[in-house]
Scaffold this active site. Structure first.
Site, PDB file in Angstrom:
ATOM      1  N   ASP A  89      34.223  28.546  35.327  1.00 16.16           N
ATOM      2  CA  ASP A  89      35.220  27.975  34.414  1.00 16.16           C
ATOM      3  C   ASP A  89      36.620  28.511  34.694  1.00 16.16           C
ATOM      4  O   ASP A  89      36.810  29.505  35.387  1.00 16.16           O
ATOM      5  CB  ASP A  89      34.838  28.245  32.961  1.00 16.16           C
ATOM      6  CG  ASP A  89      34.755  29.736  32.639  1.00 16.16           C
ATOM      7  OD1 ASP A  89      34.207  30.489  33.465  1.00 16.16           O
ATOM      8  OD2 ASP A  89      35.238  30.160  31.573  1.00 16.16           O
ATOM      9  N   GLU A 147      32.555  31.598  31.050  1.00 14.47           N
ATOM     10  CA  GLU A 147      32.685  33.059  30.959  1.00 14.47           C
ATOM     11  C   GLU A 147      33.915  33.455  30.165  1.00 14.47           C
ATOM     12  O   GLU A 147      33.894  34.426  29.419  1.00 14.47           O
ATOM     13  CB  GLU A 147      32.744  33.673  32.371  1.00 14.47           C
ATOM     14  CG  GLU A 147      32.723  35.204  32.382  1.00 14.47           C
ATOM     15  CD  GLU A 147      34.060  35.851  32.074  1.00 14.47           C
ATOM     16  OE1 GLU A 147      34.075  36.870  31.345  1.00 14.47           O
ATOM     17  OE2 GLU A 147      35.101  35.347  32.521  1.00 14.47           O
TER      18      GLU A 147
END
Length: 401
Positions: A89, A147
């Site tokens: 991400d 994350e």
């Protein structure tokens, strides 16, 4: 992606077959960088990962914890199961780099290196799938969403990614601009801190700036609270322990001649020692309650843990360290004192299985590639990408035998 370069010279350097993958690594990393996606929105990134795995004939599953992907590379002979974890991400940051592969998504940017992590893990999967006779057992590669928040590791664990087959150990890396290119940071025990967050609304009574006795000034409340919270670290925590308490946001008032009725604070707490879990949040509320009581005010506080600390298993850290010593050019290239108070949700995996998370130096000041993580000009020296693949492959070859 197939390479036919000889692998005969592979001591104290990146083997030629992996170094030959460097142009592909750069291409894929930049492709991901141009189209960053926030946590649990990584549809395009997930599709790219799955497409590459299909091309290489690698067994995989998509849609785990919404946008996660798990690949399995089974060796030709039985053995242990090693997991490799990569986060996929991006961050809600507007990129300020003037580069050809600049983010095409306004307000979103790969400002922490996850694009590089994804490329490294993909290249590792491809290499291992072509060299199944070089290790035993199974390598499970976990491409994890979110994350940076709200956290994808915990839902992936709950979805069973460490099962079927059961993972014996897990490793992961973070490209790290706090270390120079060509170094590896690895240590046993605490590597990264627990992350706890809070937000608080202080509720006073507004009024005219020239008639303060009719009010309860929320700005004064906030100033006293911020100052008092610092006494938790200064006077309640053992000075030999590492704890950080930061108030990162404070918003109050809307006019120069009006006393604010509310003030909003947001902040974070970091620590290593699990004994402090629950304690610091309790002290924060006691202090806020005391300040408010002294002013006949009230408050609304929300406090929660985001991630536990990252704790490396000593045996797996020793394995990673021994591998790093064969990859870096000099003895000083393996850095043991590399702790940070930053947090990482790889900690949820390491709570379930022994493992090691390590830092891969990626800063190059000579090229201007040394801005800190989460900075709008963050970038790293892409020469580190092939080194990351070499580290992962050698860890597999040493553990899975």
């Amino acid at each position: 992606m197939v390479s036919t370069v000889s692998t005969s010279e592979n001591i104290h350097k990146i083997r030629q077959e992996i170094q030959a993958l460097q142009p592909w690594l750069v291409q894929v990393r930049r492709q991901i960088h141009q189209f960053p996606e926030l946590g649990f929105q990584e549809q395009r990134t997930c599709q790219l990962i799955a497409q590459k795995l299909r091309e290489w004939g690698i067994e995989h599953e998509t849609g785990i914890a919404q946008t996660g992907v798990v690949a399995l590379i089974r060796a030709s002979k039985p053995g242990p199961v090693l997991a490799i974890r990569a986060d996929i991400d991006a961050l809600p940051i507007t990129e300020k780099n003037d580069i050809p592969y600049r983010s095409q998504h306004d307000g979103k940017m790969h400002a922490c290196g996850h694009d590089g992590h994804t490329a490294i893990a993909l290249a590792t999967a491809c290499y291992l799938s072509q060299h199944r006779d070089a290790f035993a057992g199974t390598v499970k590669i976990i491409f994890q969403p979110a994350e940076e928040g709200p956290g994808g590791a915990k839902p992936m664990v709950e979805a069973g990614v460490l099962k079927n087959p059961d993972v014996d150990a897990l490793i992961g890396l973070h490209l790290w601009n706090n270390l120079p290119l060509g170094t590896v940071g690895v240590r046993s025990g605490y590597l990264m801190a627990a992350v706890e967050l809070f937000r608080c609304t202080l509720l006073g009574r507004g009024g005219h700036g020239a008639i303060p006795h009719q009010t309860t000034d929320a700005v004064v409340l906030a100033a006293q609270v911020v100052n008092a919270l610092q006494t938790i670290v200064a006077r309640n925590i053992d000075p030999l322990e590492s704890v950080v308490l930061t108030v990162g946001e404070l918003h109050a008032g809307s006019a120069y001649n009006a006393i604010a009725d509310t003030a909003n604070l947001r902040g974070t707490v970091r620590y290593y020692n699990p004994d402090y879990e629950g304690y610091i949040g309790k002290r924060i509320e006691e202090i806020i309650a005391g300040v408010c009581q002294s002013h006949s005010a009230s408050y609304d506080l929300k406090y929660w843990q985001q991630y536990p600390p990252v704790v490396n298993d000593s045996a797996i850290a020793d394995l990673v360290r021994s591998v790093a010593e064969t990859v870096v050019e000099t003895e000083a290239g393996v850095v043991p004192e590399c702790q940070t108070m930053a947090g990482e949700d790889v900690s949820y995996f390491l709570r379930e299985v022994p493992g090691c998370y390590f830092f891969l130096g990626a800063a190059n000041p000579q090229k201007g590639l040394d801005y800190p993580h989460h900075h709008p000009r963050f970038n790293f020296d892409e020469s580190a990408l092939a080194m990351g693949v070499e580290m992962f492959v050698r860890c597999v070859e040493k553990f899975c035998r």
